[in-house]
Design a protein around this motif. Structure first.
Motif, PDB file in Angstrom:
ATOM      1  N   PRO A 170       0.795  -1.228   0.000  1.00  0.00           N
ATOM      2  CA  PRO A 170       0.000   0.000   0.000  1.00  0.00           C
ATOM      3  C   PRO A 170       0.829   1.281   0.000  1.00  0.00           C
ATOM      4  O   PRO A 170       0.329   2.341  -0.382  1.00  0.00           O
ATOM      5  N   SER A 171       2.091   1.192   0.402  1.00  0.00           N
ATOM      6  CA  SER A 171       2.966   2.369   0.399  1.00  0.00           C
ATOM      7  C   SER A 171       4.414   1.890   0.472  1.00  0.00           C
ATOM      8  O   SER A 171       4.685   0.744   0.830  1.00  0.00           O
ATOM      9  N   ARG A 172       5.337   2.782   0.154  1.00  0.00           N
ATOM     10  CA  ARG A 172       6.759   2.436   0.262  1.00  0.00           C
ATOM     11  C   ARG A 172       7.142   2.235   1.726  1.00  0.00           C
ATOM     12  O   ARG A 172       7.989   1.400   2.033  1.00  0.00           O
ATOM     13  N   LYS A 173       6.528   2.981   2.629  1.00  0.00           N
ATOM     14  CA  LYS A 173       6.820   2.796   4.057  1.00  0.00           C
ATOM     15  C   LYS A 173       6.428   1.389   4.504  1.00  0.00           C
ATOM     16  O   LYS A 173       7.202   0.707   5.185  1.00  0.00           O
ATOM     17  N   VAL A 174       5.249   0.948   4.122  1.00  0.00           N
ATOM     18  CA  VAL A 174       4.814  -0.406   4.466  1.00  0.00           C
ATOM     19  C   VAL A 174       5.742  -1.427   3.823  1.00  0.00           C
ATOM     20  O   VAL A 174       6.125  -2.418   4.458  1.00  0.00           O
ATOM     21  N   GLN A 175       6.122  -1.192   2.576  1.00  0.00           N
ATOM     22  CA  GLN A 175       7.043  -2.106   1.905  1.00  0.00           C
ATOM     23  C   GLN A 175       8.356  -2.195   2.682  1.00  0.00           C
ATOM     24  O   GLN A 175       8.876  -3.288   2.914  1.00  0.00           O
ATOM     25  N   ALA A 176       8.899  -1.047   3.098  1.00  0.00           N
ATOM     26  CA  ALA A 176      10.149  -1.029   3.871  1.00  0.00           C
ATOM     27  C   ALA A 176       9.972  -1.769   5.186  1.00  0.00           C
ATOM     28  O   ALA A 176      10.840  -2.565   5.581  1.00  0.00           O
ATOM     29  N   ASP A 177       8.865  -1.531   5.872  1.00  0.00           N
ATOM     30  CA  ASP A 177       8.609  -2.214   7.146  1.00  0.00           C
ATOM     31  C   ASP A 177       8.525  -3.730   6.951  1.00  0.00           C
ATOM     32  O   ASP A 177       9.026  -4.497   7.778  1.00  0.00           O
ATOM     33  N   ARG A 178       7.898  -4.170   5.873  1.00  0.00           N
ATOM     34  CA  ARG A 178       7.792  -5.607   5.604  1.00  0.00           C
ATOM     35  C   ARG A 178       9.162  -6.215   5.317  1.00  0.00           C
ATOM     36  O   ARG A 178       9.461  -7.320   5.772  1.00  0.00           O
ATOM     37  N   LEU A 179       9.979  -5.494   4.562  1.00  0.00           N
ATOM     38  CA  LEU A 179      11.330  -5.989   4.284  1.00  0.00           C
ATOM     39  C   LEU A 179      12.132  -6.107   5.578  1.00  0.00           C
ATOM     40  O   LEU A 179      12.807  -7.118   5.811  1.00  0.00           O
ATOM     41  N   ARG A 180      12.047  -5.089   6.423  1.00  0.00           N
ATOM     42  CA  ARG A 180      12.750  -5.146   7.712  1.00  0.00           C
ATOM     43  C   ARG A 180      12.206  -6.283   8.572  1.00  0.00           C
ATOM     44  O   ARG A 180      12.977  -6.968   9.247  1.00  0.00           O
ATOM     45  N   GLY A 181      10.902  -6.484   8.526  1.00  0.00           N
ATOM     46  CA  GLY A 181      10.259  -7.528   9.326  1.00  0.00           C
ATOM     47  C   GLY A 181      10.698  -8.928   8.953  1.00  0.00           C
ATOM     48  O   GLY A 181      10.620  -9.848   9.760  1.00  0.00           O
ATOM     49  N   ARG A 182      11.154  -9.109   7.735  1.00  0.00           N
ATOM     50  CA  ARG A 182      11.642 -10.439   7.346  1.00  0.00           C
ATOM     51  C   ARG A 182      13.155 -10.543   7.478  1.00  0.00           C
ATOM     52  O   ARG A 182      13.763 -11.505   7.017  1.00  0.00           O
ATOM     53  N   GLY A 183      13.762  -9.512   8.100  1.00  0.00           N
ATOM     54  CA  GLY A 183      15.177  -9.603   8.439  1.00  0.00           C
ATOM     55  C   GLY A 183      16.135  -8.991   7.451  1.00  0.00           C
ATOM     56  O   GLY A 183      17.349  -9.216   7.548  1.00  0.00           O
ATOM     57  N   GLU A 184      15.646  -8.207   6.500  1.00  0.00           N
ATOM     58  CA  GLU A 184      16.543  -7.597   5.519  1.00  0.00           C
ATOM     59  C   GLU A 184      17.347  -6.474   6.169  1.00  0.00           C
ATOM     60  O   GLU A 184      16.843  -5.754   7.029  1.00  0.00           O
ATOM     61  N   SER A 185      18.582  -6.308   5.729  1.00  0.00           N
ATOM     62  CA  SER A 185      19.445  -5.236   6.231  1.00  0.00           C
ATOM     63  C   SER A 185      18.953  -3.889   5.705  1.00  0.00           C
ATOM     64  O   SER A 185      18.225  -3.822   4.707  1.00  0.00           O
ATOM     65  N   GLU A 186      19.400  -2.817   6.338  1.00  0.00           N
ATOM     66  CA  GLU A 186      19.025  -1.479   5.871  1.00  0.00           C
ATOM     67  C   GLU A 186      19.545  -1.230   4.461  1.00  0.00           C
ATOM     68  O   GLU A 186      18.883  -0.579   3.655  1.00  0.00           O
ATOM     69  N   ALA A 187      20.714  -1.767   4.142  1.00  0.00           N
ATOM     70  CA  ALA A 187      21.254  -1.607   2.788  1.00  0.00           C
ATOM     71  C   ALA A 187      20.356  -2.296   1.763  1.00  0.00           C
ATOM     72  O   ALA A 187      20.082  -1.746   0.690  1.00  0.00           O
ATOM     73  N   THR A 188      19.879  -3.490   2.099  1.00  0.00           N
ATOM     74  CA  THR A 188      18.984  -4.214   1.193  1.00  0.00           C
ATOM     75  C   THR A 188      17.658  -3.497   1.058  1.00  0.00           C
ATOM     76  O   THR A 188      17.111  -3.386  -0.050  1.00  0.00           O
ATOM     77  N   VAL A 189      17.126  -2.993   2.164  1.00  0.00           N
ATOM     78  CA  VAL A 189      15.863  -2.251   2.116  1.00  0.00           C
ATOM     79  C   VAL A 189      16.019  -1.045   1.193  1.00  0.00           C
ATOM     80  O   VAL A 189      15.186  -0.803   0.310  1.00  0.00           O
ATOM     81  N   ALA A 190      17.095  -0.283   1.360  1.00  0.00           N
ATOM     82  CA  ALA A 190      17.331   0.900   0.526  1.00  0.00           C
ATOM     83  C   ALA A 190      17.457   0.514  -0.949  1.00  0.00           C
ATOM     84  O   ALA A 190      16.896   1.177  -1.836  1.00  0.00           O
ATOM     85  N   ARG A 191      18.166  -0.562  -1.206  1.00  0.00           N
ATOM     86  CA  ARG A 191      18.370  -1.027  -2.587  1.00  0.00           C
ATOM     87  C   ARG A 191      17.047  -1.439  -3.230  1.00  0.00           C
ATOM     88  O   ARG A 191      16.767  -1.085  -4.369  1.00  0.00           O
ATOM     89  N   ARG A 192      16.238  -2.175  -2.486  1.00  0.00           N
ATOM     90  CA  ARG A 192      14.944  -2.617  -3.024  1.00  0.00           C
ATOM     91  C   ARG A 192      13.995  -1.438  -3.252  1.00  0.00           C
ATOM     92  O   ARG A 192      13.297  -1.391  -4.261  1.00  0.00           O
TER      93      ARG A 192
END
Length: 166
Positions: A96-118
């Motif tokens: 629904p938003s990039r913020k939610v997408q970022a939160d979901r990526l973090r929630g599955r254990g992705e690093s901040e670098a991976t979140v930024a890249r995605r």
């Protein structure tokens, strides 16, 4: 087979990425690069692509008779499917938003670098996906989004079943 959805068969993708902490062992078919390459070279994938640092592929589907195949794939894979099967129904599922997408990526254990890249690729991928897709579903509530995807599949089945045979 997707639980609670008669006649749908969910393909299990192969990946060269390592299993994440807490991820189910059957979430993917986890393989090394050599096994992936052998599968690709033998024609065993319906589609496959490099996604960031790892490869993902869908084995050639072999669903039970009378089942529709559901693939969980990225935009590169969807383009390959569209070229191989122009009649495929492509449904783009978006957060629904990039913020939610970022939160979901973090929630599955992705690093901040991976979140930024995605997130940096998200706009381009979504634009490509919207251009390919027959339908777009916003995954703001899992039950509602699942019901919407099921309704799209059922509608397509109904139209297919009503079409005159050649």
């Amino acid at each position: 087979m997707i639980a609670g959805t008669p006649g749908l068969w969910l393909s299990r993708s192969w990946t060269t990425r390592p299993r994440r902490p807490g991820e189910a062992a059957d979430a993917y078919h986890f393989v090394d690069d050599q096994a992936f390459t052998r599968q690709a070279e033998s024609g065993g994938f319906f589609e496959y692509a490099q996604v960031f640092d790892h490869r993902y592929g869908t084995p050639v589907p072999q669903p039970p008779p009378g089942h529709d195949v559901v693939l969980e794939i990225d935009v590169q894979g969807a383009a390959q499917v569209r070229s191989r099967r122009p009649d495929a129904v492509i449904i783009l599922v978006v957060a629904p938003s990039r913020k939610v997408q970022a939160d979901r990526l973090r929630g599955r254990g992705e690093s901040e670098a991976t979140v930024a890249r995605r997130l940096a690729e998200a706009e381009r991928e979504e634009a490509e996906g919207r251009a390919l897709a027959d339908h777009v579903v916003v995954n703001d509530d899992l039950s509602r989004a699942t019901a919407e995807v099921t309704a799209i599949v059922e509608d397509r089945r109904s139209k297919r079943d009503q079409a005159p045979s050649a």
